[in-house]
Design a protein around this motif. Structure first.
Motif, PDB file in Angstrom:
ATOM      1  N   ARG A  71      -2.429   0.652  -5.792  1.00 38.32           N
ATOM      2  CA  ARG A  71      -2.833   1.438  -5.363  1.00 38.32           C
ATOM      3  C   ARG A  71      -4.026   2.194  -5.211  1.00 38.32           C
ATOM      4  NH1 ARG A  71       1.967   4.379  -3.748  1.00 38.32           N
ATOM      5  NH2 ARG A  71       3.994   2.774  -4.005  1.00 38.32           N
ATOM      6  N   ARG A  72      -4.531   2.304  -6.748  1.00 33.47           N
ATOM      7  CA  ARG A  72      -6.410   2.666  -6.423  1.00 33.47           C
ATOM      8  C   ARG A  72      -7.124   1.455  -6.851  1.00 33.47           C
ATOM      9  NH1 ARG A  72      -3.855   5.605  -4.877  1.00 33.47           N
ATOM     10  NH2 ARG A  72      -3.612   7.947  -5.372  1.00 33.47           N
ATOM     11  N   LYS A  73      -6.847   0.054  -6.694  1.00 36.53           N
ATOM     12  CA  LYS A  73      -7.388  -1.040  -7.188  1.00 36.53           C
ATOM     13  C   LYS A  73      -8.215  -1.660  -5.493  1.00 36.53           C
ATOM     14  CE  LYS A  73      -6.342  -2.126 -10.778  1.00 36.53           C
ATOM     15  NZ  LYS A  73      -7.373  -2.714 -12.204  1.00 36.53           N
ATOM     16  N   LEU A  74      -7.953  -0.945  -4.283  1.00 36.69           N
ATOM     17  CA  LEU A  74      -8.393  -1.046  -2.991  1.00 36.69           C
ATOM     18  C   LEU A  74      -9.591  -0.070  -2.150  1.00 36.69           C
ATOM     19  CD1 LEU A  74      -5.053  -1.753  -1.388  1.00 36.69           C
ATOM     20  CD2 LEU A  74      -6.562  -3.559  -1.576  1.00 36.69           C
ATOM     21  N   ALA A  75     -10.251  -0.496  -1.948  1.00 35.80           N
ATOM     22  CA  ALA A  75     -11.215   0.241  -1.559  1.00 35.80           C
ATOM     23  C   ALA A  75     -11.413   0.426   0.336  1.00 35.80           C
ATOM     24  CB  ALA A  75     -12.238  -0.515  -1.684  1.00 35.80           C
ATOM     25  N   PRO A  76     -10.704   1.195   1.189  1.00 41.50           N
ATOM     26  CA  PRO A  76     -10.435   2.625   0.644  1.00 41.50           C
ATOM     27  C   PRO A  76      -8.753   2.710  -0.634  1.00 41.50           C
ATOM     28  CG  PRO A  76      -9.661   2.877   2.541  1.00 41.50           C
ATOM     29  CD  PRO A  76     -10.864   1.928   2.145  1.00 41.50           C
ATOM     30  N   PRO A  77      -8.513   3.155  -1.712  1.00 40.20           N
ATOM     31  CA  PRO A  77      -7.231   3.563  -1.884  1.00 40.20           C
ATOM     32  C   PRO A  77      -5.968   3.523  -1.110  1.00 40.20           C
ATOM     33  CG  PRO A  77      -8.355   5.397  -3.010  1.00 40.20           C
ATOM     34  CD  PRO A  77      -9.421   4.264  -2.032  1.00 40.20           C
ATOM     35  N   PRO A  79      -3.380   6.189   0.566  1.00 40.22           N
ATOM     36  CA  PRO A  79      -2.566   7.440   0.266  1.00 40.22           C
ATOM     37  C   PRO A  79      -2.469   7.540  -0.865  1.00 40.22           C
ATOM     38  CG  PRO A  79      -2.972   6.434   2.239  1.00 40.22           C
ATOM     39  CD  PRO A  79      -2.741   5.014   1.644  1.00 40.22           C
ATOM     40  N   THR A  80      -1.961   9.141  -1.681  1.00 40.41           N
ATOM     41  CA  THR A  80      -1.078   9.230  -2.178  1.00 40.41           C
ATOM     42  C   THR A  80       0.428   8.962  -2.571  1.00 40.41           C
ATOM     43  OG1 THR A  80      -2.933  10.784  -3.303  1.00 40.41           O
ATOM     44  CG2 THR A  80      -0.922  11.522  -4.248  1.00 40.41           C
ATOM     45  N   GLY A  81       0.555   9.756  -1.118  1.00 39.86           N
ATOM     46  CA  GLY A  81       1.691   9.108  -0.037  1.00 39.86           C
ATOM     47  C   GLY A  81       2.357   8.223   0.263  1.00 39.86           C
ATOM     48  N   TYR A  82       1.798   7.691  -0.258  1.00 44.14           N
ATOM     49  CA  TYR A  82       1.948   5.810  -0.037  1.00 44.14           C
ATOM     50  C   TYR A  82       3.284   5.517  -0.360  1.00 44.14           C
ATOM     51  CZ  TYR A  82       1.847   0.689   1.085  1.00 44.14           C
ATOM     52  OH  TYR A  82       2.974  -0.203   1.497  1.00 44.14           O
ATOM     53  N   PHE A  83       4.579   5.430   0.260  1.00 43.19           N
ATOM     54  CA  PHE A  83       5.770   5.063  -0.176  1.00 43.19           C
ATOM     55  C   PHE A  83       6.224   3.641   0.440  1.00 43.19           C
ATOM     56  CE2 PHE A  83       9.939   4.692   0.314  1.00 43.19           C
ATOM     57  CZ  PHE A  83      10.825   4.871  -0.302  1.00 43.19           C
ATOM     58  N   GLY A  84       5.949   2.816  -0.972  1.00 46.91           N
ATOM     59  CA  GLY A  84       6.639   1.169  -0.399  1.00 46.91           C
ATOM     60  C   GLY A  84       6.091   0.278  -1.804  1.00 46.91           C
ATOM     61  N   ASN A  85       6.090  -0.848  -2.283  1.00 48.85           N
ATOM     62  CA  ASN A  85       5.642  -1.695  -3.527  1.00 48.85           C
ATOM     63  C   ASN A  85       4.379  -1.969  -3.061  1.00 48.85           C
ATOM     64  OD1 ASN A  85       7.594  -1.870  -4.445  1.00 48.85           O
ATOM     65  ND2 ASN A  85       8.948  -3.442  -3.440  1.00 48.85           N
ATOM     66  N   ALA A  86       3.410  -1.761  -3.999  1.00 49.62           N
ATOM     67  CA  ALA A  86       1.800  -2.090  -4.151  1.00 49.62           C
ATOM     68  C   ALA A  86       1.303  -2.447  -5.108  1.00 49.62           C
ATOM     69  CB  ALA A  86       0.879  -0.842  -3.154  1.00 49.62           C
ATOM     70  N   VAL A  87       2.060  -3.443  -5.398  1.00 47.75           N
ATOM     71  CA  VAL A  87       1.636  -4.977  -6.247  1.00 47.75           C
ATOM     72  C   VAL A  87       1.191  -5.780  -6.092  1.00 47.75           C
ATOM     73  CG1 VAL A  87       3.206  -3.198  -7.767  1.00 47.75           C
ATOM     74  CG2 VAL A  87       3.592  -5.566  -7.171  1.00 47.75           C
ATOM     75  N   ILE A  88       0.488  -6.745  -6.929  1.00 49.23           N
ATOM     76  CA  ILE A  88       0.248  -8.322  -6.769  1.00 49.23           C
ATOM     77  C   ILE A  88       0.536  -9.025  -8.786  1.00 49.23           C
ATOM     78  CG2 ILE A  88      -2.430  -7.487  -7.900  1.00 49.23           C
ATOM     79  CD1 ILE A  88      -3.233  -9.984  -5.890  1.00 49.23           C
ATOM     80  N   ARG A  89       1.197 -10.021  -8.421  1.00 50.62           N
ATOM     81  CA  ARG A  89       1.125 -10.366  -9.266  1.00 50.62           C
ATOM     82  C   ARG A  89      -0.055 -11.090  -9.981  1.00 50.62           C
ATOM     83  NH1 ARG A  89       5.081 -14.067  -7.692  1.00 50.62           N
ATOM     84  NH2 ARG A  89       6.739 -12.113  -7.264  1.00 50.62           N
ATOM     85  N   VAL A  90      -0.783 -11.479 -11.584  1.00 49.74           N
ATOM     86  CA  VAL A  90      -1.255 -12.247 -11.797  1.00 49.74           C
ATOM     87  C   VAL A  90      -1.134 -13.175 -13.338  1.00 49.74           C
ATOM     88  CG1 VAL A  90      -3.265 -10.587 -11.189  1.00 49.74           C
ATOM     89  CG2 VAL A  90      -1.849  -9.898 -14.078  1.00 49.74           C
TER      90      VAL A  90
END
Length: 227
Positions: A71-77, A79-90
């Motif tokens: 959520r805060r890794k993307l540029a631009p990040p 939105p605060t109210g984004y609803f949904g999964n935002a993950v990556i597997r490492v």
């Protein structure tokens, strides 16, 4: 505890381990204090315990995978109210003998370093890879290979805030956890202590007792040494 069996015939056992507030704090202090998160410290300890108790060849490659919020890794990040999964597997890999003998601090630092390397470029590269390879990025079903461990953190999620009219939940668990090699971390019993952690795991039934003993023995040793 629920005794289960994966398709290959290997008996599995699902169990929830509750660690009190002082136990993960002791781990964090052993790994550098505030510089290391509860997730990194606990995951490092769990990986070491599993690698020690599972009957794997010392030179086998073991892999730890986990999800990182983007959520805060993307540029631009997002939105605060984004609803949904935002993950990556490492993931992090090592020989079994290496994880077993490596200091807890070092293992936790490797996990932390992997998380810190997740940035906009890596995320977009991963997205491009899945699109080009036409791969389904959803988690695979069933048990993982014995050399693999996957950790999912639900720490900090407001899972105890739901009230259907008869008060706060006493305990939250997964509806099903019969997939071997998977670990889920979540806040404890919702008692407001602000630090206990519930660890839900599914492992081979033959090692669950040894894993239990090793998991809590480390906590006891660290707390005793700090007195």
């Amino acid at each position: 505890m629920v005794k289960l069996c994966e398709p290959s015939g290997v008996p599995l056992r699902s169990e929830a381990f509750l660690v009190s507030k002082d136990q993960p704090e002791a781990l964090k202090q052993a790994c550098g204090g505030r510089a290391v998160s509860t997730f990194c410290a606990l995951t490092a300890h769990i990986w070491k315990c599993v690698s020690t108790t599972r009957p794997m060849p010392p030179d086998a490659t073991t892999r730890l995978t986990f999800l990182v919020s983007i959520r805060r890794k993307l540029a631009p990040p997002l939105p605060t109210g984004y609803f949904g999964n935002a993950v990556i597997r490492v993931g992090v890999t090592s020989e079994v003998r290496g994880i077993v003998s490596e200091e807890l601090t070092s293992v936790a630092s490797r996990i932390k370093g992997t998380i810190r390397r997740v940035d906009d470029e890596l995320v977009r590269s991963a997205i491009d890879y899945f699109e080009l390879a036409e791969r389904d990025s959803r988690p695979a079903q069933g048990s993982l290979p014995m050399t693999e461990l996957r950790v999912v953190s639900w720490l900090g999620m407001p899972i105890y805030d739901t009230d259907f009219g008869w008060g706060r939940p006493v305990m939250m668990m997964r509806a099903e956890s019969e997939r071997g090699g998977r670990v889920y971390m979540m806040d404890g019993d919702g008692d407001g202590d602000g630090g206990s952690v519930r660890i839900i795991m599914c492992l081979e039934a033959t090692i669950i007792k040894e894993f239990h003993d090793m998991l809590y023995a480390k906590f006891s040793d660290l707390i005793r040494s700090s007195l």
